[in-house]
Design an enzyme around this catalytic site. Structure first.
Site, PDB file in Angstrom:
ATOM      1  N   GLU A  49       0.815  -1.311  -0.141  1.00 31.58           N
ATOM      2  CA  GLU A  49       0.094  -0.146  -0.108  1.00 31.58           C
ATOM      3  C   GLU A  49       0.879   1.308   0.082  1.00 31.58           C
ATOM      4  OE1 GLU A  49      -0.541  -2.424   1.851  1.00 31.58           O
ATOM      5  OE2 GLU A  49      -2.860  -3.273   1.876  1.00 31.58           O
ATOM      6  N   PHE A 111     -11.791  -7.437  13.543  1.00 31.10           N
ATOM      7  CA  PHE A 111     -10.548  -7.875  12.625  1.00 31.10           C
ATOM      8  C   PHE A 111     -10.202  -6.633  11.691  1.00 31.10           C
ATOM      9  CE2 PHE A 111      -9.255  -9.911   8.801  1.00 31.10           C
ATOM     10  CZ  PHE A 111      -7.992 -10.456   9.255  1.00 31.10           C
ATOM     11  N   GLN A 112      -8.749  -6.476  11.411  1.00 33.11           N
ATOM     12  CA  GLN A 112      -8.326  -5.437  10.407  1.00 33.11           C
ATOM     13  C   GLN A 112      -9.164  -4.168  10.768  1.00 33.11           C
ATOM     14  OE1 GLN A 112      -8.323  -6.959   6.427  1.00 33.11           O
ATOM     15  NE2 GLN A 112      -6.177  -7.685   6.928  1.00 33.11           N
ATOM     16  N   LYS A 161     -17.442  -0.544   5.642  1.00 37.04           N
ATOM     17  CA  LYS A 161     -17.875  -1.426   4.642  1.00 37.04           C
ATOM     18  C   LYS A 161     -19.427  -1.570   4.410  1.00 37.04           C
ATOM     19  CE  LYS A 161     -17.100  -6.307   3.192  1.00 37.04           C
ATOM     20  NZ  LYS A 161     -16.647  -7.734   3.582  1.00 37.04           N
ATOM     21  N   MET A 481      24.580   8.328   3.250  1.00 32.04           N
ATOM     22  CA  MET A 481      24.239   9.698   3.627  1.00 32.04           C
ATOM     23  C   MET A 481      24.535   9.615   5.368  1.00 32.04           C
ATOM     24  SD  MET A 481      23.998  12.707   3.057  1.00 32.04           S
ATOM     25  CE  MET A 481      22.958  13.407   2.081  1.00 32.04           C
TER      26      MET A 481
END
Lengths: 575, 172
Positions: A49, A111-112, A161, A481
């Protein structure tokens, strides 16, 4: 009649969006089903993502349009966070749509489930939680308006949802107008301030124009060039502003700040007038703000009033859109009866600085070392082969600074990098976004062996969609760096910057995804390999260039000092 | 010195956390905070005090106004404004003793609310600093509990933090 999921995609299409980047998951399934059943909005499946948001971001930076990413709830949303923060710090217009668990499950540790509105709050311009499906088209419209107007930024739409449930249908209506109670957008600046600014610009003996990303955001390059020509002053760009003023123009003195050119930083510290156009006096520019521009008057154009007097107090604040304000200044400058000040003595001084410590001065004696490749030479080769016309995305580190210093950007929106947040892993996914926007253009990702491994999985996405970006890997076998700072400030104690023998064979790695890998170990092979990479039009080429592992980026501002306190090579410093 | 800021904002879930979050995110300190809906249920009014210096206050006002949910911001410190704070205090003391405390309190007005089993609850209102002084003067062994409203304030005269305007953004 449409469902919320269908309404969401249709509203995107009504906002003229035809491509989005994302990754499906449970809470977003209704939305993905709606995507499947239409053909106006193409969905690009990334491999993580973070990459979806960076790709949308690269698309936005290259086109000036708003980029769109779609992720699921929980880990999908949290993975998107780095991408959102990256866009927020650089004021990039994005709409990020996150799935959320169904309304009745919010707050139950389902969940999630994660509180996306809460987690993203400090790094978004605004966010919306959808509370009824019918609102979706209006929310989408507001989100795009807020993301793209004023000082742009990312907007999150969190969609439970049940809001996209195909069984719940309503009549789709995309609003013509929108209503926001308090959302002022600045246009032109106050005419008195404009006239004060012109008086100061005309009177200054040692003026400098310091311009930033705001000029690019407001598509104001033409106006900037026009005004700069009238004034005749030196122009320097911030890391975010590169390309807004043509780098090959005689008035351009290079980037300023932490790794800016010697002449740009000297000009900033000796100037009697600093004219800031769309930049924000951030700490990579000013170094110690208490020692910044003490002798100079200051003018500041910004579309965000909270940027004015935030770090450096200014004499004239021009609050407004850079494009409009620059046009006002041009007109006022032209009509003003005041005489222009002769800037020849100032330019004499500037040219002296250029000759003394111009960017290449410490590379000249290395021409005989044919085998060692300096990172700067790779960028010079890239510039030559692409004729300065390519889109260059970068990751974060030494390679980013070398690209910014040595690729001379003549046009805005060609230089795409994470300036504010400094996000390693940005380069490859943002290059994908650029390539989708400009399929026929050369797109190169300048990276290092450290950064590229942070989003290396996107080689698979490039394979799936046939994205022939060129990856220029400045491979110094260490986190360069960090190593440079450890060299300079930690007595060469190299803490956790080496991978020992664990680096992958990048050539084989690229080949395993169906791409072309090329390895370059000698300077004599560099140009030829670079040409080959760009001649393979339809192929992603991973150019793994083994560079001098000991090179540092110079100039470098001394911590806590003024802008004239620079290290200009490993041995030389100005203070 | 304490600065006093009034904010009119959308009465939306999450709006308050944006305002409060802005303070912690940018390292500003909040000394007191009170918030409630206005006569227009779509708007909330929030008043807060902070001890930041005037340059930071300017930055705070601009950052607050930048929030999309914030409709109007007012610096009451600089305006001609009336302000007041209310506190409810409970002491382990008989009502007569508390009545004495109230009558001796400098510049404050108050009244007894309830006495039960030797515990007396009273309310008191006035300047925040005077409430501070009163609280400091109470004996530890008598003191049980205090709740304060935070400073409330409003400008005098015709200047008001009040709007019904919706900015229409037209795409035609």
């Amino acid at each position: 009649m449409t469902s919320g999921g269908e309404a969401l995609i249709r509203a995107l299409s009504d906002e003229k969006i035809d491509i989005i980047f994302g990754y499906p998951g449970g809470a977003a399934l209704h939305i993905y089903d709606a995507i499947y059943q239409q053909d106006k909005v193409q969905h690009i499946l990334v491999r993580h993502e973070q990459a979806a948001v960076h790709a949308a971001d690269g698309f936005a930076r290259a086109t000036g349009k708003t980029g769109v990413a779609l992720v699921t709830s929980g880990p999908g949303a949290t993975n998107a966070i780095t991408g959102i923060a990256t866009a927020y710090m650089d004021s990039i217009p994005l709409v990020v749509i996150s799935g959320q668990v169904a309304s009745h499950l919010i707050g139950t540790d389902a969940f999630q489930e994660t509180d996306m509105i809460g987690i993203s709050r400090p790094i978004v311009k605004h966010s919306f939680l959808v509370q009824s499906a019918e609102e979706i088209p209006a929310i989408v419209k507001k989100a795009f308006h807020i993301a793209s107007s004023g000082r742009p930024g990312p907007v999150v739409i969190d969609v439970p949802k049940d809001m996209t449930d195909p069984k719940v249908e309503f009549e789709y209506k995309f609003p013509k107008d929108l209503y926001l109670r308090s959302y002022p957008i600045l246009g032109k600046a106050d005419p008195t301030e404009v006239s004060d600014a012109v008086k100061m610009l005309k009177a200054a003996k040692k003026p400098v124009i310091y311009s930033g990303g705001g000029v690019i955001q407001s598509d104001a390059s033409e106006e900037l060039v026009n005004l700069s020509k009238m004034i005749g002053a030196p122009v320097t760009n911030t890391l975010m502003g590169l390309g807004a003023f043509p780098a090959t123009d005689n008035q351009f003195i290079g980037m300023l700040g932490m790794h800016g050119t010697y002449e740009a930083n000297m000009v900033m510290s000796e100037a009697d007038l600093i004219f800031n156009v769309g930049a924000r006096f951030d700490d990579r520019i000013t170094n110690n703000p208490k020692k910044f521009g003490l002798e100079a008057k200051k003018i500041h154009i910004d579309s965000d009033p909270s940027s004015i007097d935030k770090i450096i107090n200014v004499d004239v604040a021009l609050q407004g859109d850079a494009k409009l304000v620059l046009s006002q200044l041009c007109k006022e400058f032209e009509n003003s009866k005041l005489k222009n000040t002769d800037l020849k003595p100032w330019w004499g001084q500037i040219n002296e600085w250029k000759e003394k410590h111009g960017l290449n001065h410490n590379m000249l004696n290395l021409e005989n070392q044919k085998d060692i490749i300096l990172p700067q030479q790779v960028i010079q080769s890239l510039y030559k082969v692409t004729k300065g016309k390519a889109f260059i995305t970068s990751d974060v580190g030494q390679h980013q600074m070398f690209a910014a210093q040595y690729y001379k950007f003549d046009e805005p929106r060609k230089w795409i990098n994470s300036g504010g947040l400094g996000t390693m892993g940005f380069g490859l996914p943002s290059a994908m976004g650029v390539k989708f926007a400009f399929p026929d253009a050369d797109v190169a990702c300048v990276t290092g062996e450290g950064s590229i491994q942070m989003c290396i999985q996107e080689l698979s996405t490039c394979s799936q969609y046939g994205l022939p970006v060129k990856i220029i890997n400045l491979n110094n076998r260490a986190l360069g760096m960090v190593k440079q700072w450890q060299d300079m400030q930690y007595g060469g104690r190299y803490s956790s910057i080496s991978y020992e023998d664990s680096l992958p064979d990048f050539v084989k790695l690229a080949e395993s995804f169906g791409h072309v890998g090329l390895k370059v170990e000698k300077f004599s092979e560099l140009n030829e390999a670079m040409e080959e990479a760009f001649s393979l039009k339809d192929k992603l080429v991973f150019l793994d260039v083994l560079i001098d592992p000991d090179e540092h980026v110079y100039p470098m501002l001394e911590a806590g000092g003024s802008m004239s306190e620079m290290r200009i090579s490993k041995k030389d410093k100005t203070f | 010195m304490l600065s006093h800021i009034a904010i009119l904002m959308e009465n939306q879930p999450g709006a308050l956390s944006r305002v409060v979050g802005l303070f912690s995110q940018r390292g500003y300190n909040i000394d007191s905070l009170s918030v409630a809906p206005t006569q227009d249920p779509t708007l909330s009014r929030l008043t807060m005090t902070t001890s930041e210096n005037s340059e930071i206050i300017n930055q705070i006002l601009r950052q607050l106004f930048k929030l999309v949910d914030v409709v109007m911001v007012q610096n009451l410190t600089e305006a001609e404004a009336y302000s007041i704070e209310l506190a409810i205090i409970k002491l382990i003391a008989p009502q007569e003793k508390v009545e004495q405390i109230i009558s001796k309190a400098n510049n404050l007005e108050g009244k007894i609310l309830n006495e039960q089993d030797g515990h007396t609850m009273f309310e008191i209102w006035g300047d925040s600093a005077d409430i501070d002084t009163l609280l400091a003067s109470l004996k530890d062994e008598e003191f049980l509990e205090v709740t304060r409203s935070g400073l409330l304030g409003m400008t005098k005269g015709n200047v008001a933090l009040n709007t019904n305007d919706q900015t229409k953004i037209s795409y035609e």
